[in-house]
Design a protein around this motif. Structure first.
Motif, PDB file in Angstrom:
ATOM      1  N   ASP A   1       0.814  -1.224   0.000  1.00  0.00           N
ATOM      2  CA  ASP A   1       0.000   0.000   0.000  1.00  0.00           C
ATOM      3  C   ASP A   1       0.851   1.280   0.000  1.00  0.00           C
ATOM      4  O   ASP A   1       1.128   1.852   1.050  1.00  0.00           O
ATOM      5  CB  ASP A   1      -0.965   0.028   1.205  1.00  0.00           C
TER       6      ASP A   1
ATOM      7  N   ASP B   1      -0.701  -3.358  -3.952  1.00  0.00           N
ATOM      8  CA  ASP B   1      -0.931  -1.910  -4.025  1.00  0.00           C
ATOM      9  C   ASP B   1       0.388  -1.136  -4.018  1.00  0.00           C
ATOM     10  O   ASP B   1       0.587  -0.225  -3.214  1.00  0.00           O
ATOM     11  CB  ASP B   1      -1.852  -1.432  -2.894  1.00  0.00           C
TER      12      ASP B   1
ATOM     13  N   TYR C   1      -1.521   3.089  -6.802  1.00  0.00           N
ATOM     14  CA  TYR C   1      -2.992   3.163  -6.816  1.00  0.00           C
ATOM     15  C   TYR C   1      -3.413   3.896  -8.085  1.00  0.00           C
ATOM     16  O   TYR C   1      -3.581   5.110  -8.084  1.00  0.00           O
ATOM     17  CB  TYR C   1      -3.514   3.900  -5.575  1.00  0.00           C
TER      18      TYR C   1
ATOM     19  N   HIS D   1      -4.551  -2.461   5.539  1.00  0.00           N
ATOM     20  CA  HIS D   1      -4.163  -1.103   5.945  1.00  0.00           C
ATOM     21  C   HIS D   1      -4.085  -0.975   7.464  1.00  0.00           C
ATOM     22  O   HIS D   1      -4.392   0.071   8.026  1.00  0.00           O
ATOM     23  CB  HIS D   1      -5.095  -0.039   5.349  1.00  0.00           C
TER      24      HIS D   1
HETATM   25 FE   LIG Z   1      -4.307  -0.865  -0.338  1.00  0.00          FE
END
Ligand SMILES: [Fe+2]
Length: 466
Positions: free
Chosen positions: A153, A187, A190, A364
């Motif tokens: 992420d 991720d 994004y 997350h």
């Molecule tokens: Fe994510």
């Protein structure tokens, strides 16, 4: 990372290299460079250098330049580059947006390898860029201690590079741990998020992003997609990390096994490309609707698990197991996407596959989940751990409820609080990565869940079963 051409293939051109250095395998000795151009017309390395997919004797290296140019590659076990153990070249052309990849081959095992990249202008044939140097470590052939970090992420939910807040600081923290490699569990960009100039935070403060044209809209073109990677590479922490730590990125469409010496096989699973829509999660019957890995990947994975002779089998997945089963608590059996996981866990149990650990991101927040058949609806498996980390640099979520099918217990978690709410900005300290070390002598695997300040939030050591 696109545009890999094996050195010496396809685009051999008129100038430059000695005969020996034109192939990846034979060259020893420094590349003979033409005289350096001192003009401002020299090619530029635009986004740093990076490496990935290292094995005991290979490693992939990557860079991007600003025009059609030949990437000249040298590798050495010392940063003086006195003894060059690999020299090759590959062209960076418009089709790949002037990126070039090259596979370093015949490297010594378990060694720090320095690689030096330069770009030579293909039109003038003279102008050569400043060199950029990166570092990687090859996998060991013997049983020595190893360590790695994982997370996921990067630059999500509009939280981009805020220079006043130190940019993507978790990358700098991960680098301080000096891992052998990094697993990016998902991720890494994004493409569906924009990066606005600023975002207001609930506490009244303002987050101010570096902005680019490409990240001002959602990516719908190849250039826009590439623009996402370019944006992340504007961050100095990320570039420094890339230049020093090889990366195993989310596999995209290629599931694979990375053999990392006698202690570790790393399995990268693809839970996106083959999964079905899961429209009727309570349906008991297994079919395309309920695919997660898909039959081909599942068969491959079982085969490779059985063949694996490494002590530890670390499984990197894009999605936590506790959130994919998608059966109702009272279903009494496994349904939906959990069917394949149930089959896999039962296979491991019956085939005597020991010492498996799952790592993932996606939630997350960070957590340690222990799966216990005695607490599960589906019970035909050995107890195992799943460790969750991330985000590296994105919104932090509040904890999510877990599916009971495989009996997970939340042993630890650190997430946004209810008061903080979902999508908490990265500046509140709840950015996470995981660190795993495997001791060469005892085989003990130690997991540390860490935060952006490098604090150990939670840790455990697991003895291997022989
Ligand atoms: Fe994510």
């Amino acid at each position: 990372m696109s545009g890999h051409l094996r050195a010496g293939s396809a685009t051999r051109r008129r100038f430059l290299m000695t005969a020996a250095s034109a192939t990846a395998t034979t060259a020893l000795g420094t590349i003979a460079l033409p005289s350096f151009s001192r003009s401002s017309q020299r090619p530029v390395i635009t986004h740093g250098v990076q490496s990935g997919d290292v094995s005991t004797d290979t490693g992939m290296v990557w860079a991007r330049t600003d025009r059609p140019a030949r990437m000249l590659i040298e590798a050495s076990t010392g940063d003086s580059f006195k003894d060059v153990c690999h020299a090759s070249y590959v062209d960076a052309l418009p089709e790949t947006d002037f990126t070039a990849k090259a596979l370093l081959e015949n490297l010594p095992a378990g060694q720090d390898i320095f690689y030096r990249l330069r770009f030579q202008d293909l039109l003038s044939g003279q102008a050569v860029s400043e060199p950029a140097v990166g570092q990687l470590r090859t996998a060991p052939a013997d049983r020595r201690s190893i360590s790695f970090v994982w997370s996921g992420d990067t630059a999500g939910q509009g939280w981009g590079i805020d220079p006043a807040r130190g940019g993507m600081r978790t990358y700098a923290t991960m680098l301080r741990n000096r891992p052998d490699f990094f697993v990016h569990c998902g991720d890494s960009i994004y493409a569906d998020c924009t990066i606005p100039a600023q975002q207001k935070m609930p506490n009244g403060e303002t987050w101010r992003n570096v902005v680019t044209e490409e990240k001002s809209t959602v990516a719908t073109t190849l250039a826009g997609y590439r623009g996402n990677y370019k944006y992340n590479l504007l961050d100095a922490n990320l570039r420094e990390f890339n230049a020093n730590v090889p990366i195993f990125a989310e596999p995209g469409r290629v599931y694979r096994k990375i053999s990392y010496g006698p202690l570790l096989d790393l399995f990268m699973l693809d839970m996106r490309s083959y999964r079905g829509p899961n429209k009727a999660p309570r349906k008991i019957q297994y079919g395309p609707d309920a695919y997660l890995l898909g039959p081909a990947q599942l068969a491959w994975f079982k085969r490779e698990l059985k063949r694996s002779t490494a002590i530890w089998k670390v499984i990197a997945s894009g999605t936590p197991l506790g959130t994919i089963a998608a059966s109702s608590p009272d279903a009494g059996t496994t349904a939906g996407r959990g069917v394949e996981i149930a089959e896999l866990l039962a296979f491991m149990q019956h085939a005597g596959i020991r010492n498996t650990v799952w790592i993932t991101a996606d939630l997350h927040y960070t957590a340690a989940h222990f799966f216990d058949p005695n607490k599960a609806i589906f019970q035909d498996f050995e107890p195992f751990w799943e460790f969750v980390s991330g985000p590296i640099h994105a919104g932090t979520w509040t904890p999510c409820a877990l599916d009971r099918t495989f009996g997970p217990t939340v042993v630890f978690q650190s997430a946004a609080s209810r008061e903080q709410g979902d999508n908490l900005a990265p500046c509140f300290g709840l950015q996470f990565f995981g660190y795993i070390a495997i001791d060469g002598v005892t085989g003990t695997l130690t997991v540390r869940l860490k935060d952006v300040a490098d604090r150990v939030l939670w840790s455990t050591s697991i003895e291997p079963k022989i």
